[in-house]
Design a protein around this motif. Sequence first.
Motif, PDB file in Angstrom:
ATOM      1  N   GLY A 134      46.000 100.569   0.873  1.00 19.99           N
ATOM      2  CA  GLY A 134      45.796 102.057   0.225  1.00 19.99           C
ATOM      3  C   GLY A 134      44.890 102.786   1.115  1.00 19.99           C
ATOM      4  O   GLY A 134      44.826 104.133   0.936  1.00 19.99           O
ATOM      5  N   GLN A 135      43.922 102.144   2.014  1.00 20.47           N
ATOM      6  CA  GLN A 135      42.965 102.941   2.673  1.00 20.47           C
ATOM      7  C   GLN A 135      43.682 103.619   3.957  1.00 20.47           C
ATOM      8  O   GLN A 135      43.417 104.748   4.129  1.00 20.47           O
ATOM      9  N   GLU A 137      46.856 104.496   3.590  1.00 16.50           N
ATOM     10  CA  GLU A 137      47.688 105.447   3.199  1.00 16.50           C
ATOM     11  C   GLU A 137      47.130 106.641   2.431  1.00 16.50           C
ATOM     12  O   GLU A 137      47.445 107.971   3.125  1.00 16.50           O
ATOM     13  N   ALA A 138      45.985 106.285   2.044  1.00 12.13           N
ATOM     14  CA  ALA A 138      44.960 107.495   1.885  1.00 12.13           C
ATOM     15  C   ALA A 138      44.654 108.423   2.846  1.00 12.13           C
ATOM     16  O   ALA A 138      44.327 109.584   2.786  1.00 12.13           O
ATOM     17  N   THR A 139      44.231 107.721   4.159  1.00 14.01           N
ATOM     18  CA  THR A 139      43.819 108.523   5.297  1.00 14.01           C
ATOM     19  C   THR A 139      44.763 109.287   5.893  1.00 14.01           C
ATOM     20  O   THR A 139      44.547 110.583   6.175  1.00 14.01           O
ATOM     21  N   ARG A 140      46.072 108.596   5.875  1.00 15.94           N
ATOM     22  CA  ARG A 140      47.252 109.404   6.523  1.00 15.94           C
ATOM     23  C   ARG A 140      47.548 110.556   5.536  1.00 15.94           C
ATOM     24  O   ARG A 140      47.949 111.710   5.978  1.00 15.94           O
ATOM     25  N   ALA A 141      47.322 110.183   3.984  1.00 20.12           N
ATOM     26  CA  ALA A 141      47.818 111.538   3.150  1.00 20.12           C
ATOM     27  C   ALA A 141      46.877 112.652   3.570  1.00 20.12           C
ATOM     28  O   ALA A 141      47.406 113.629   3.067  1.00 20.12           O
ATOM     29  N   LEU A 142      45.518 112.526   3.884  1.00 15.47           N
ATOM     30  CA  LEU A 142      44.750 113.523   4.290  1.00 15.47           C
ATOM     31  C   LEU A 142      45.160 114.424   5.541  1.00 15.47           C
ATOM     32  O   LEU A 142      44.946 115.469   5.643  1.00 15.47           O
ATOM     33  N   GLY A 143      46.270 113.861   6.295  1.00 18.98           N
ATOM     34  CA  GLY A 143      46.696 114.485   7.356  1.00 18.98           C
ATOM     35  C   GLY A 143      46.197 113.769   8.799  1.00 18.98           C
ATOM     36  O   GLY A 143      46.256 114.385   9.983  1.00 18.98           O
ATOM     37  N   PHE A 144      45.847 112.583   8.669  1.00 14.65           N
ATOM     38  CA  PHE A 144      45.080 111.883  10.148  1.00 14.65           C
ATOM     39  C   PHE A 144      46.356 111.190  10.593  1.00 14.65           C
ATOM     40  O   PHE A 144      47.221 110.558   9.765  1.00 14.65           O
ATOM     41  N   GLY A 145      46.749 111.100  11.933  1.00 16.27           N
ATOM     42  CA  GLY A 145      47.891 110.220  12.364  1.00 16.27           C
ATOM     43  C   GLY A 145      47.078 108.826  12.238  1.00 16.27           C
ATOM     44  O   GLY A 145      46.524 108.496  11.938  1.00 16.27           O
ATOM     45  N   LEU A 152      38.964 105.538  12.227  1.00 10.28           N
ATOM     46  CA  LEU A 152      37.921 106.274  11.415  1.00 10.28           C
ATOM     47  C   LEU A 152      37.799 105.485  10.194  1.00 10.28           C
ATOM     48  O   LEU A 152      36.552 105.157   9.676  1.00 10.28           O
ATOM     49  N   VAL A 153      38.588 104.808   9.644  1.00  7.25           N
ATOM     50  CA  VAL A 153      38.657 104.035   8.494  1.00  7.25           C
ATOM     51  C   VAL A 153      39.159 102.858   8.317  1.00  7.25           C
ATOM     52  O   VAL A 153      38.144 101.856   7.688  1.00  7.25           O
ATOM     53  N   PRO A 156      36.994 100.135  10.950  1.00  5.13           N
ATOM     54  CA  PRO A 156      35.254 100.023  10.864  1.00  5.13           C
ATOM     55  C   PRO A 156      35.161  98.969   9.515  1.00  5.13           C
ATOM     56  O   PRO A 156      34.271  98.169   9.449  1.00  5.13           O
ATOM     57  N   GLN A 157      36.046  99.155   8.595  1.00  5.82           N
ATOM     58  CA  GLN A 157      36.061  98.209   7.316  1.00  5.82           C
ATOM     59  C   GLN A 157      36.403  96.717   7.654  1.00  5.82           C
ATOM     60  O   GLN A 157      35.597  95.942   7.177  1.00  5.82           O
TER      61      GLN A 157
ATOM     62  N   ASP B  78      51.824 114.850  10.127  1.00  5.67           N
ATOM     63  CA  ASP B  78      50.514 115.066   9.921  1.00  5.67           C
ATOM     64  C   ASP B  78      50.003 116.170   9.559  1.00  5.67           C
ATOM     65  O   ASP B  78      49.174 116.470   8.561  1.00  5.67           O
ATOM     66  N   ARG B  82      48.432 117.575   5.555  1.00  9.63           N
ATOM     67  CA  ARG B  82      47.081 118.689   5.341  1.00  9.63           C
ATOM     68  C   ARG B  82      47.327 119.653   4.331  1.00  9.63           C
ATOM     69  O   ARG B  82      46.590 120.112   3.786  1.00  9.63           O
ATOM     70  N   PHE B  88      45.759 108.624  -5.762  1.00 11.97           N
ATOM     71  CA  PHE B  88      46.314 107.551  -5.790  1.00 11.97           C
ATOM     72  C   PHE B  88      45.965 106.672  -6.940  1.00 11.97           C
ATOM     73  O   PHE B  88      44.820 107.208  -7.555  1.00 11.97           O
ATOM     74  N   ASN B  92      41.570 104.827  -3.760  1.00 15.39           N
ATOM     75  CA  ASN B  92      41.538 104.691  -2.480  1.00 15.39           C
ATOM     76  C   ASN B  92      40.499 105.644  -1.681  1.00 15.39           C
ATOM     77  O   ASN B  92      40.760 106.050  -0.599  1.00 15.39           O
TER      78      ASN B  92
END
Lengths: 257, 245
Positions: A134-135, A137-145, A152-153, A156-157, B78, B82, B88, B92
């Motif tokens: 989900g991490q 997925e959530a990051t990509r849903a924000l618009g990150f490649g 970035l996410v 590091p975790q 991408d 945006r 979710f 998340n």
Amino acid sequence: MDLQEILKQLGETFLDWKAIGEVLPKMFAVGLPNTLVLAVTSGVIGTVLGMLLALMGISRNPVARWIARVYTDILRGLPPVLTILVIGLGFGPIIRQLSGSTSPYPMAIAALSLMSGAYIGEIFRSGIQSVDKGQLEATRALGFGYGPAMRLVVVPQGVRRVLPALVNQFIALIKESSLVFLLGLVATEREIFQIGKDAASTSGNLSPYVAAAIFYLALTIPLTHFVNWIDRRLRSGRPEKKEPDEAAAVVGKGAQA
Amino acid sequence: MSEFVSGTLTAKNIHLSFGSNRVLRGIDLHVEKGTTASVIGPSGSGKSTLLRVMNRLIEPEQGDILLDGRSVLKDNPDELRRRIGMVFQQFNLFPHKTVAENITLALRKLRRMSKERAREEALAQLDLVGLKHKADARPANLSGGQQQRVAIARALAMKPEVMFFDEATSALDPELVKGVLALMTDLAKGGMTMVVVTHEMGFSRNVSDTVTFMDAGVVVETGSPEQLFTEPRTDRLKGFLSDVL
């Protein structure tokens, strides 16, 4: 031979303070710095290599995955002494011809780095793969490649989770760095173990080994406790009070809608 | 709550398979600007997958997706994401970052805002969901309801034209559901275009403008809440409603 004699003999063999005192200056001036240089340099290179292997190991490209797998299987499956000898003695002469340097020191670092890279790669890979899907997925849903999201996410975790295992690997590296004596380092390049070994063979007394042991323990025991400390901290998190959902009933402006 | 710059979203004849499993079999969905469409149906019917196809987290095998009447399948995915916020079931949130940093990450890296500007924006969004005072807390120290409201704030900060909610209240303790639903209601009334996959029949019936019932990868019925809840035409919907109501 009675007990007292046995103890006396053991004391002379292992705790000859004079022999230990004589080897100390060289331990501090030559052995300790060299062990640190070997362990830290190959630790840093091994970490970079390990991260590369981990990312290859989880990549969607089957060739990259295969290369990482084969590399890791081989380097993890060989005894360290064999890797160090094969790389040091086998590749040493080639480097010598190419660079003109006769020192096996860089080869020692290379062997230790390649070896620890395989272990660290597996540590990183398991950490990164343990991060919830989900991490990403959530990051990509924000618009990150994919790349930035991993960098970035997710990574590091993953790395945070395996810090204890990583430090354990550094401890192993400090110990394994003693094997480079097999490559025949020149006097100024000798590390803790070989300084001890040299002194022991000239004096015929084992006490310099005890001095070497104390030096290793002075490095490894604090690290072991550091691991435990990180581990505890990761487990419990920072002690912060978890509050009840006091705002649940009154959702900002939502509640009045 | 302020007005949103919302868009109209249309999915046409969407097909998708996972191996031999045909998850979506020709889905059509139209969500007019400023309206809320809820998608209901049994688990495994493809609702959540449909959301992921519409923001191209998963690429459809066939069909088209239009935002404001223009196909987005040729765009950079991408950049499309945006413009579509997503919330979710499991929140998340990024556990290694503070609440405020969860929101500023995309603002700084994708919107190229300065640190101060992004922080200001994050605090404004947190204020809207009633959690400004938690800006420097870690997600793990918030309740589920608070975490989900942070997740909504994180999505809203990107000024999306459409918001997706994927069973946003399913993982919450019952007493925390109300707060999140109230916030979603508020967004709907504020004019946000929303697609809400939900098991909350009350929300679906009272807040959404249209309801779509999916089963086994197809749209079985779609229409106004009134139509679907009081005069279901198909046996499948009747059966589903009698199970959940």
